[in-house]
Enzyme design. Structure first.
Site, PDB file in Angstrom:
ATOM      1  N   GLN A   3       0.814  -1.224   0.000  1.00 26.40           N
ATOM      2  CA  GLN A   3       0.000   0.000   0.000  1.00 26.40           C
ATOM      3  C   GLN A   3       0.844   1.270   0.000  1.00 26.40           C
ATOM      4  O   GLN A   3       0.280   2.368   0.066  1.00 26.40           O
ATOM      5  CB  GLN A   3      -0.946   0.014   1.218  1.00 26.40           C
ATOM      6  CG  GLN A   3      -1.976  -1.094   1.224  1.00 26.40           C
ATOM      7  CD  GLN A   3      -3.004  -0.990   0.085  1.00 26.40           C
ATOM      8  OE1 GLN A   3      -3.095   0.028  -0.598  1.00 26.40           O
ATOM      9  NE2 GLN A   3      -3.754  -2.058  -0.117  1.00 26.40           N
ATOM     10  N   CYS A  15      -9.021  -8.376   4.856  1.00 29.08           N
ATOM     11  CA  CYS A  15      -7.912  -9.308   5.116  1.00 29.08           C
ATOM     12  C   CYS A  15      -7.068  -8.835   6.295  1.00 29.08           C
ATOM     13  O   CYS A  15      -5.831  -8.912   6.252  1.00 29.08           O
ATOM     14  CB  CYS A  15      -7.029  -9.504   3.878  1.00 29.08           C
ATOM     15  SG  CYS A  15      -7.896 -10.239   2.506  1.00 29.08           S
TER      16      CYS A  15
HETATM   17  C1  LIG Z   1      -1.138  -4.169   3.084  1.00 29.23           C
HETATM   18  C2  LIG Z   1      -1.318  -5.299   2.126  1.00 29.23           C
HETATM   19  N1  LIG Z   1      -0.446  -6.308   2.138  1.00 29.23           N
HETATM   20  C3  LIG Z   1      -0.541  -7.348   1.297  1.00 29.23           C
HETATM   21  C4  LIG Z   1      -1.558  -7.427   0.385  1.00 29.23           C
HETATM   22  C5  LIG Z   1      -1.634  -8.606  -0.515  1.00 29.23           C
HETATM   23  O1  LIG Z   1      -1.414  -8.238  -1.836  1.00 29.23           O
HETATM   24  P1  LIG Z   1      -1.637  -9.283  -3.019  1.00 29.23           P
HETATM   25  O2  LIG Z   1      -3.023  -9.812  -2.860  1.00 29.23           O
HETATM   26  O3  LIG Z   1      -1.455  -8.469  -4.245  1.00 29.23           O
HETATM   27  O4  LIG Z   1      -0.600 -10.356  -2.864  1.00 29.23           O
HETATM   28  C6  LIG Z   1      -2.500  -6.410   0.333  1.00 29.23           C
HETATM   29  C7  LIG Z   1      -3.649  -6.488  -0.596  1.00 29.23           C
HETATM   30  O5  LIG Z   1      -4.715  -5.980  -0.354  1.00 29.23           O
HETATM   31  C8  LIG Z   1      -2.378  -5.311   1.229  1.00 29.23           C
HETATM   32  O6  LIG Z   1      -3.260  -4.314   1.225  1.00 29.23           O
END
Ligand SMILES: Cc1ncc(COP(=O)(O)O)c(C=O)c1O
Length: 408
Positions: A200, A363
């Protein structure tokens, strides 16, 4: 100042009507839209250069390899990595963090600690839970103060037992930006390895991994105007040299015998199998696009939007905003709830007004448990959002409130 009107023309998807209203896309923390330049780069690759990389000697294979490795070069410069050896292509932040946690499994033993924070995304929690479960190490959390990382709590928990610290650069719920440079210095004082989830932050601000001095840094292409299925793990060369490959197979080997094999040098020893060539090329096009706008200008633009919308949201009676109220610590993510309306109902009501926001646990279930809320709605901004979009969000929230008889 960003020329947002010109930028918006590069994103044809934004020019559409949703539920009889012009689309206002405020779900950028989940994934951003893609500019024409990225789509054209991917199309160009498939129209002219597509072949498998590294193995072929024919012209197309050489062109594909050159484009793929040029993409790595572009990304290395973008984050100021020491060299392209330190830039590994992955599927995204989740894969990148899993790889680091695998490395941690080689190092951690019983009695060691891994320090993360309660604001982490699941992809920066579960790989560490697994690493600790397999090695007997302990997973320790840093908590919050005034909606931001509690630095005193962090300092008190940075003891010799801590071998890895893994933190989000910017929270996908609270919107706060953690002082990673300062934290990294503290982490190195106890001899621990500093891992950063840059999912982010990388899309929204200038990242200089050497200046931050972090040991590992992970990010995803799709959150920064690039395609899905591609991301990056930056690692300091000294650690990547020690680290075993996570996947084994073609492309990553130097020589294979019946019973043993040796690996290619960095970065290829980590990239088993046919890589996502089009993804890497698309991500490099996204980087070029963002750099052409200017990362500092992007950060300023989003701060202006937050400074504009935050007081307007605060003025809506019954609206609870999560995270620090100190806007200087915030990026372009705002999580909120409207009275006791379920965030899914709120997001659906906003969608009727053409406003796309996310609702759920984002998440980050441990964070929501800590905040004692089951879910929130979340608006998140990017380069193509305007003050008019902010007004539309506020207006749609007011209408939703009126629809539910202002009963909050
Ligand atoms: C802070 C953060 N870390 C990790 C992720 C995971 O990213 P990805 O789904 O592209 O692997 C996200 C996705 O929303 C996130 O917001």
């Amino acid at each position: 100042m960003l020329d947002v009107e010109a930028i918006r023309k590069d994103f044809p998807i934004l020019d559409q009507i949703v539920n009889d209203e012009p689309l206002i896309y405020l779900d950028n923390a989940a994934t951003t839209q893609k500019p024409l330049a990225v789509m054209e780069a991917i199309n160009h690759y498939y129209e002219h250069d597509n072949a498998n990389v590294h193995r072929g000697v024919h012209t197309l294979a050489e062109r594909a390899t050159a484009s793929y490795e040029a993409a790595r070069e572009t990304i290395a410069k973008f984050i100021n990595a020491g060299s392209t050896k330190e830039v590994l292509f992955t599927r995204g932040t989740t894969t990148s963090l899993n790889w680091v946690a695998r490395y941690a499994e080689e190092i951690l033993t019983e009695g060691d600690q891994v320090l993360i924070s309660v604001m982490e995304h699941h992809s920066n929690i579960i790989p560490w839970q697994e690493a600790c479960r397999k090695t007997g190490a302990e997973l320790v959390y840093v908590y919050l103060k005034d909606g931001a990382l509690d630095m005193d709590d962090l300092r008190s928990k940075l003891i010799d037992k801590v071998k890895f610290v893994s933190l989000a650069h910017a929270s996908n719920v609270l919107g706060v930006v953690n002082p990673i440079k300062e934290i990294t210095q503290l982490v190195h004082q106890v001899g621990a390895i500093m891992v950063v989830d840059g999912a982010q932050s990388t899309p929204h601000m200038k990242i200089d991994v050497q200046d931050l001095d972090v040991d590992f840094f992970a990010f995803s292409g799709h959150k920064m105007a690039g395609p899905t299925g591609i991301g990056v793990l930056y690692g300091k060369e000294k650690y990547l040299e020690q680290m075993s490959p996570v996947e084994f197979g073609g492309e990553m080997i130097d020589f294979v015998y019946e019973q043993t094999a040796s690996w290619k040098e960095l970065p290829w020893k980590f990239e088993a199998g046919t890589p996502n060539m089009a993804g890497a090329i698309g991500l490099a096009a996204a980087v070029d696009y963002l750099e052409n706008i200017g990362m500092d200008a992007i950060e300023t633009h989003e701060q202006e939007l937050i400074a504009y919308v935050y007081p307007k949201l605060q003025a809506i009676e019954g609206l609870t905003i999560y995270g620090s109220q100190d806007l200087a610590q915030r990026s372009g993510v705002i999580a909120f709830n409207l009275g006791d309306l379920h965030p899914h109902d709120l997001a659906t009501a906003l969608d009727y007004e053409g406003v796309a926001v996310r609702a759920g646990h984002h998440c980050a279930q441990p964070l929501l448990q800590y905040l004692d809320v089951p879910a929130t709605a979340r608006a998140s901004f990017y380069i193509y959002n305007t003050k008019a979009d902010c007004d539309k969000l506020v207006d749609a929230l007011q209408k939703t409130k009126e629809f539910f008889n202002g009963t909050f």
